[in-house]
Design a protein around this motif. Structure first.
Motif, PDB file in Angstrom:
ATOM      1  N   TYR A 293       0.817  -1.221   0.000  1.00 58.41           N
ATOM      2  CA  TYR A 293       0.000   0.000   0.000  1.00 58.41           C
ATOM      3  C   TYR A 293       0.850   1.270   0.000  1.00 58.41           C
ATOM      4  O   TYR A 293       0.329   2.368  -0.151  1.00 58.41           O
ATOM      5  N   ALA A 294       2.159   1.099   0.200  1.00 58.34           N
ATOM      6  CA  ALA A 294       3.036   2.258   0.346  1.00 58.34           C
ATOM      7  C   ALA A 294       3.691   2.627  -0.977  1.00 58.34           C
ATOM      8  O   ALA A 294       4.096   1.758  -1.741  1.00 58.34           O
ATOM      9  N   ALA A 295       3.772   3.932  -1.256  1.00 61.50           N
ATOM     10  CA  ALA A 295       4.425   4.414  -2.476  1.00 61.50           C
ATOM     11  C   ALA A 295       5.265   5.641  -2.143  1.00 61.50           C
ATOM     12  O   ALA A 295       4.869   6.467  -1.301  1.00 61.50           O
ATOM     13  N   LEU A 296       6.410   5.762  -2.801  1.00 58.82           N
ATOM     14  CA  LEU A 296       7.343   6.843  -2.480  1.00 58.82           C
ATOM     15  C   LEU A 296       8.038   7.337  -3.737  1.00 58.82           C
ATOM     16  O   LEU A 296       8.453   6.542  -4.590  1.00 58.82           O
ATOM     17  N   ILE A 297       8.121   8.661  -3.862  1.00 51.64           N
ATOM     18  CA  ILE A 297       8.978   9.280  -4.876  1.00 51.64           C
ATOM     19  C   ILE A 297       9.843  10.275  -4.103  1.00 51.64           C
ATOM     20  O   ILE A 297       9.313  11.247  -3.550  1.00 51.64           O
ATOM     21  N   SER A 298      11.150  10.033  -4.045  1.00 52.82           N
ATOM     22  CA  SER A 298      12.036  10.975  -3.330  1.00 52.82           C
ATOM     23  C   SER A 298      12.766  11.837  -4.340  1.00 52.82           C
ATOM     24  O   SER A 298      13.582  11.336  -5.126  1.00 52.82           O
ATOM     25  N   ASN A 299      12.463  13.133  -4.322  1.00 47.66           N
ATOM     26  CA  ASN A 299      13.037  14.078  -5.293  1.00 47.66           C
ATOM     27  C   ASN A 299      14.107  14.922  -4.618  1.00 47.66           C
ATOM     28  O   ASN A 299      13.817  15.628  -3.646  1.00 47.66           O
ATOM     29  N   PHE A 300      15.328  14.851  -5.148  1.00 50.79           N
ATOM     30  CA  PHE A 300      16.411  15.706  -4.658  1.00 50.79           C
ATOM     31  C   PHE A 300      16.568  16.819  -5.685  1.00 50.79           C
ATOM     32  O   PHE A 300      16.998  16.569  -6.811  1.00 50.79           O
ATOM     33  N   ALA A 301      16.197  18.035  -5.288  1.00 53.90           N
ATOM     34  CA  ALA A 301      16.087  19.112  -6.275  1.00 53.90           C
ATOM     35  C   ALA A 301      17.095  20.233  -6.016  1.00 53.90           C
ATOM     36  O   ALA A 301      17.299  20.648  -4.868  1.00 53.90           O
ATOM     37  N   TRP A 302      17.714  20.720  -7.097  1.00 54.66           N
ATOM     38  CA  TRP A 302      18.590  21.892  -7.061  1.00 54.66           C
ATOM     39  C   TRP A 302      17.915  22.969  -7.906  1.00 54.66           C
ATOM     40  O   TRP A 302      17.629  22.741  -9.090  1.00 54.66           O
ATOM     41  N   GLU A 303      17.661  24.117  -7.341  1.00 54.38           N
ATOM     42  CA  GLU A 303      16.990  25.166  -8.099  1.00 54.38           C
ATOM     43  C   GLU A 303      17.948  26.328  -8.302  1.00 54.38           C
ATOM     44  O   GLU A 303      18.283  27.034  -7.340  1.00 54.38           O
ATOM     45  N   ALA A 304      18.406  26.507  -9.544  1.00 51.02           N
ATOM     46  CA  ALA A 304      19.276  27.620  -9.938  1.00 51.02           C
ATOM     47  C   ALA A 304      20.430  27.812  -8.955  1.00 51.02           C
ATOM     48  O   ALA A 304      20.873  28.924  -8.713  1.00 51.02           O
ATOM     49  N   GLY A 305      20.912  26.733  -8.380  1.00 50.93           N
ATOM     50  CA  GLY A 305      22.063  26.818  -7.499  1.00 50.93           C
ATOM     51  C   GLY A 305      21.777  27.478  -6.154  1.00 50.93           C
ATOM     52  O   GLY A 305      22.656  27.614  -5.321  1.00 50.93           O
ATOM     53  N   VAL A 306      20.539  27.893  -5.931  1.00 53.10           N
ATOM     54  CA  VAL A 306      20.223  28.641  -4.714  1.00 53.10           C
ATOM     55  C   VAL A 306      19.585  27.727  -3.670  1.00 53.10           C
ATOM     56  O   VAL A 306      20.053  27.622  -2.542  1.00 53.10           O
ATOM     57  N   ILE A 307      18.518  27.073  -4.087  1.00 56.87           N
ATOM     58  CA  ILE A 307      17.752  26.270  -3.131  1.00 56.87           C
ATOM     59  C   ILE A 307      18.016  24.789  -3.384  1.00 56.87           C
ATOM     60  O   ILE A 307      18.041  24.338  -4.529  1.00 56.87           O
ATOM     61  N   GLU A 308      18.215  24.073  -2.330  1.00 51.78           N
ATOM     62  CA  GLU A 308      18.280  22.619  -2.445  1.00 51.78           C
ATOM     63  C   GLU A 308      17.251  22.024  -1.503  1.00 51.78           C
ATOM     64  O   GLU A 308      17.158  22.432  -0.351  1.00 51.78           O
ATOM     65  N   LEU A 309      16.475  21.069  -2.027  1.00 53.46           N
ATOM     66  CA  LEU A 309      15.425  20.471  -1.207  1.00 53.46           C
ATOM     67  C   LEU A 309      15.325  18.973  -1.479  1.00 53.46           C
ATOM     68  O   LEU A 309      15.681  18.507  -2.566  1.00 53.46           O
ATOM     69  N   ILE A 310      14.827  18.255  -0.480  1.00 55.36           N
ATOM     70  CA  ILE A 310      14.375  16.878  -0.727  1.00 55.36           C
ATOM     71  C   ILE A 310      12.862  16.913  -0.590  1.00 55.36           C
ATOM     72  O   ILE A 310      12.342  17.246   0.476  1.00 55.36           O
ATOM     73  N   VAL A 311      12.179  16.634  -1.689  1.00 58.70           N
ATOM     74  CA  VAL A 311      10.715  16.611  -1.641  1.00 58.70           C
ATOM     75  C   VAL A 311      10.273  15.153  -1.805  1.00 58.70           C
ATOM     76  O   VAL A 311      10.459  14.563  -2.871  1.00 58.70           O
ATOM     77  N   ASN A 312       9.724  14.590  -0.751  1.00 57.50           N
ATOM     78  CA  ASN A 312       9.231  13.213  -0.811  1.00 57.50           C
ATOM     79  C   ASN A 312       7.739  13.230  -1.091  1.00 57.50           C
ATOM     80  O   ASN A 312       6.967  13.818  -0.317  1.00 57.50           O
ATOM     81  N   ASP A 313       7.336  12.611  -2.202  1.00 54.47           N
ATOM     82  CA  ASP A 313       5.913  12.383  -2.440  1.00 54.47           C
ATOM     83  C   ASP A 313       5.591  11.047  -1.775  1.00 54.47           C
ATOM     84  O   ASP A 313       6.106  10.009  -2.197  1.00 54.47           O
ATOM     85  N   VAL A 314       4.791  11.127  -0.742  1.00 54.51           N
ATOM     86  CA  VAL A 314       4.516   9.950   0.087  1.00 54.51           C
ATOM     87  C   VAL A 314       3.045   9.591  -0.059  1.00 54.51           C
ATOM     88  O   VAL A 314       2.180  10.456   0.115  1.00 54.51           O
ATOM     89  N   GLU A 315       2.763   8.354  -0.411  1.00 59.03           N
ATOM     90  CA  GLU A 315       1.357   7.952  -0.510  1.00 59.03           C
ATOM     91  C   GLU A 315       1.159   6.582   0.147  1.00 59.03           C
ATOM     92  O   GLU A 315       1.999   5.688   0.010  1.00 59.03           O
ATOM     93  N   TYR A 316       0.055   6.460   0.872  1.00 53.53           N
ATOM     94  CA  TYR A 316      -0.332   5.173   1.445  1.00 53.53           C
ATOM     95  C   TYR A 316      -1.784   4.963   1.049  1.00 53.53           C
ATOM     96  O   TYR A 316      -2.644   5.781   1.401  1.00 53.53           O
ATOM     97  N   THR A 317      -2.071   3.900   0.296  1.00 55.01           N
ATOM     98  CA  THR A 317      -3.380   3.839  -0.369  1.00 55.01           C
ATOM     99  C   THR A 317      -4.491   3.267   0.524  1.00 55.01           C
ATOM    100  O   THR A 317      -5.401   2.596   0.070  1.00 55.01           O
ATOM    101  N   LYS A 318      -4.356   3.579   1.804  1.00 56.51           N
ATOM    102  CA  LYS A 318      -5.430   3.378   2.799  1.00 56.51           C
ATOM    103  C   LYS A 318      -5.522   4.690   3.573  1.00 56.51           C
ATOM    104  O   LYS A 318      -4.539   5.421   3.638  1.00 56.51           O
ATOM    105  N   PRO A 319      -6.655   4.952   4.214  1.00 57.31           N
ATOM    106  CA  PRO A 319      -6.766   6.221   4.961  1.00 57.31           C
ATOM    107  C   PRO A 319      -6.089   6.136   6.331  1.00 57.31           C
ATOM    108  O   PRO A 319      -6.657   6.527   7.341  1.00 57.31           O
ATOM    109  N   THR A 320      -4.858   5.637   6.360  1.00 63.15           N
ATOM    110  CA  THR A 320      -4.157   5.345   7.612  1.00 63.15           C
ATOM    111  C   THR A 320      -2.930   6.231   7.754  1.00 63.15           C
ATOM    112  O   THR A 320      -1.922   6.006   7.077  1.00 63.15           O
ATOM    113  N   PRO A 321      -2.953   7.224   8.631  1.00 63.46           N
ATOM    114  CA  PRO A 321      -1.757   8.061   8.806  1.00 63.46           C
ATOM    115  C   PRO A 321      -0.586   7.285   9.418  1.00 63.46           C
ATOM    116  O   PRO A 321      -0.798   6.372  10.218  1.00 63.46           O
ATOM    117  N   LEU A 322       0.619   7.676   9.031  1.00 60.82           N
ATOM    118  CA  LEU A 322       1.864   7.168   9.599  1.00 60.82           C
ATOM    119  C   LEU A 322       1.960   5.650   9.752  1.00 60.82           C
ATOM    120  O   LEU A 322       2.245   5.152  10.838  1.00 60.82           O
TER     121      LEU A 322
END
Ligand SMILES: Cc1cc2nc3c(=O)[nH]c(=O)nc-3n(C[C@H](O)[C@H](O)[C@H](O)COP(=O)(O)OP(=O)(O)OC[C@H]3O[C@@H](n4cnc5c(N)ncnc54)[C@H](O)[C@@H]3O)c2cc1C
Ligand SMILES: *[C@@H]1O[C@H](CO)[C@@H](O)[C@H](O)[C@H]1NC(C)=O
Ligand SMILES: *[C@@H]1O[C@H](CO)[C@@H](O)[C@H](O)[C@H]1NC(C)=O
Ligand SMILES: *[C@@H]1O[C@H](CO)[C@@H](O)[C@H](O)[C@H]1NC(C)=O
Length: 521
Positions: A293-322
């Motif tokens: 039921y768990a799905a993950l996309i981990s994005n390591f992003a560099w934006e114009a050399g200024v901002i660096e972020l890790i954006v995780n798209d996290v999905e669990y295909t039941k209405p169950t938090p954490l």
């Protein structure tokens, strides 16, 4: 009617039986088509004659808004900047059959300027995949039906849909399907190239959940491809992209689905955070403990050399938090939009977050490697060095390294029913996708060279460490990559044999030059 049928069927004797009565009304006569092609010398004029009102061009005297709008709706600048002689926008499957019949007739007559492209959502970045300079583009945007069967077990989906047309309708009925994760993306390319979904842990690739393809063959025949009718074509279309025909409808499996838990979890990539996230991804991607039921996309992003972020798209295909599957990830500090909501909400959230790249110069490249935390970090370091260098001379660079779990638990779901060739493997993989976007077309060549070198280095490093895998996900592949070859010799030979049966004149290999072709892709 009979004489028309026999004319059409001269080109498709074997296939004729059974479909001719469907197709005969749709196709113009062969003689009439040949006469029109020969007298006008133009495929666009001939298409316009048989499909009045559905053929658009941009001659100075006749500025055509539909032509401009079609071009403007491609994802990348590279696709937007090509100028087809005309764009056909069919409104029915019979229109598609008519267009393909005319274009195949022109192909056999070796008429110039008649090569064509097949376009659904237009999200492949590279020039020519779904558009064509000086040829004809068939834009399937109007084939956007979503028809739910009365027993709600399947839906007929037009290739011209984007997920945003489909998910809200299904959400409202407590239903869903195995499809894309970003609401703006197109259906036709994603479904014929595989299709990774938030539901892939439960049901495999999107293509594995198709019951039936309605497809227009080179002959202009409209046929069904499913497990009992044209079964080889059915399998070939699950990963075979645009090599066999124009898909005019996907009949897809529906299943019950209410709200799910999902959102984004964004972190600042300090060296410690990065190590923790890579360790988490490694732990998450083990088949033995993989929660379907768990799905993950981990994005390591560099934006114009200024901002660096890790954006995780996290999905669990039941209405169950954490759920336990994500425990480690949320111990690492970050900012959360996690909530319980419908699929359409999450797919729109990702579309909004990635919308800044629409219409820019864009490219993708991909690599498949065996799940390994140290190697994920090594790839990050290679990318970081390249980005640092490119930022000194490429304006508006946005570079994302996206790590996606592809454990055996996911890709083995129905591996033998498609042509991706993954049934050869048992390892747990990470699918790496680089999403690159920049401001100026004049920097295209610089970026291509740098990214091709990065992936050459990454592949060499993966091989050296025994972590390389030959699978190249077609929907993420750069123009120099070879996804069909990556399916393996057996799949490739199978695809070639299907092509010989259904497209003996090789219209979709030669007359449709864009995308990944069987011999060269
Ligand atoms: C923002 C974004 C998000 C994405 N998210 C996902 C995701 O969640 N999962 C995933 O797996 N992939 C994803 N992708 C990759 C995506 O699958 C590919 O870009 C895919 O090609 C998109 O399909 P399309 O119809 O928009 O593409 P198009 O560029 O229109 O078509 C792609 C190729 O398929 C062929 N084709 C299209 N329609 C047909 C048809 N009806 N019959 C025959 N051939 C056809 C075209 O000729 C072309 O070569 C994403 C891409 C982007 C840009
Ligand atoms: C089509 O053309 C051929 C020769 O070019 C001719 O023999 C045939 O009768 C024509 N068929 C029709 C239906 O006009
Ligand atoms: C398979 O194709 C045949 C022939 O067109 C059709 O009658 C049948 O309904 C199709 N099956 C499915 C599951 O769509
Ligand atoms: C690894 O994942 C499992 C669930 O799949 C979880 O229970 C465990 O806490 C995780 N360990 C680490 C170190 O993240």
């Amino acid at each position: 009617m009979f004489s028309l049928c026999s004319q059409i069927c001269r080109f498709a004797v074997v296939l004729c039986i059974g479909f001719c009565f469907v197709a005969v009304e749709a196709l113009p006569g062969l003689n009439a088509t040949q006469n029109e092609l020969q007298s006008t010398g133009s495929c666009c004029d001939t298409l316009d004659y048989f499909l009045p009102g559905k053929v658009h061009d941009d001659t100075i005297l006749d500025l055509d808004a539909a032509y401009e709008a079609s071009l403007a709706s491609y994802y990348s600048q590279q696709e937007q900047s090509l100028n087809p002689t005309c764009i056909v926008i069919p409104t029915t499957n019979e229109d598609v059959a008519t267009a393909v019949f005319i274009l195949n007739t022109a192909y056999k007559l070796s008429l110039s300027g008649c090569k064509f492209a097949i376009r659904s959502g237009g999200h492949t970045p590279q020039a020519g995949a779904a558009n064509i300079e000086g040829g004809i583009t068939i834009d399937l945007q109007q084939l956007n039906q979503v028809t739910i069967s009365t027993d709600k077990s399947f839906a007929g989906i037009g290739p011209g849909n984007r997920w945003i047309n489909i998910y809200p309708t299904l959400d409202a009925q407590g239903l869903t399907m195995v499809g894309g994760r970003v609401s703006t993306v197109g259906v036709g390319g994603l479904m014929t190239g595989g299709g990774v979904s938030f539901y892939s842990g439960r049901y495999g690739f999107a293509c594995d959940n198709i019951y039936n393809f309605e497809v227009v063959l080179a002959s202009g025949a409209i046929v069904n491809a499913n497990s009992t009718s044209n079964p080889n074509l059915f399998r070939a279309l699950k990963g075979g992209s645009n090599n066999f025909g124009v898909v005019t409808r996907f009949d897809v499996r529906l299943f019950q689905q209410g709200k799910l838990w999902g959102g984004t979890y964004t972190q600042i990539p300090t060296p410690e955070t990065r190590t923790d996230v890579f360790n988490f991804i490694h732990n998450f991607t083990k088949s033995a403990t993989y929660d379907p039921y768990a799905a993950l996309i981990s994005n390591f992003a560099w934006e114009a050399g200024v901002i660096e972020l890790i954006v995780n798209d996290v999905e669990y295909t039941k209405p169950t938090p954490l759920p336990p599957a994500f425990e480690g990830l949320f111990d690492i500090p970050g900012v959360s939009t996690m909530r319980v909501d419908y699929l359409s909400s999450f797919t729109t959230e990702i579309a909004v977050a990635s919308s800044t790249t629409n219409g820019k110069s864009n490219m993708f490249a991909t690599l498949t490697f065996i799940n390994d935390a140290a190697f994920m970090a090594e790839l990050y370091a290679l990318a970081d060095a390249m980005v640092t260098d490119l930022n000194t001379h490429v304006l508006g660079l946005l570079f994302t390294m996206t790590y996606q779990p592809l454990p055996h638990a996911i890709y083995s779901k129905s591996a033998a029913s498609n042509v991706l060739g993954l049934d050869r493997f048992t390892d747990d993989f990470i699918n790496l996708l680089a999403v690159v976007s920049w401001q100026l077309a004049s920097d295209d060549a610089t970026v291509y060279t740098a990214v091709e070198k990065l992936f050459g280095d990454a592949e060499a490093a993966a091989k050296q460490r025994g972590l390389w895998n030959e699978f190249v996900y077609l929907n993420y592949a750069a123009s120099w990559q070879k996804p069909i070859t990556g399916y393996g010799e057996e799949s490739k030979a199978f695809l070639e044999s299907v092509s010989e049966v259904y497209d003996p004149g090789q219209l979709f290999q030669v007359g449709v030059p864009g995308g990944f072709k069987l011999a060269t892709g």
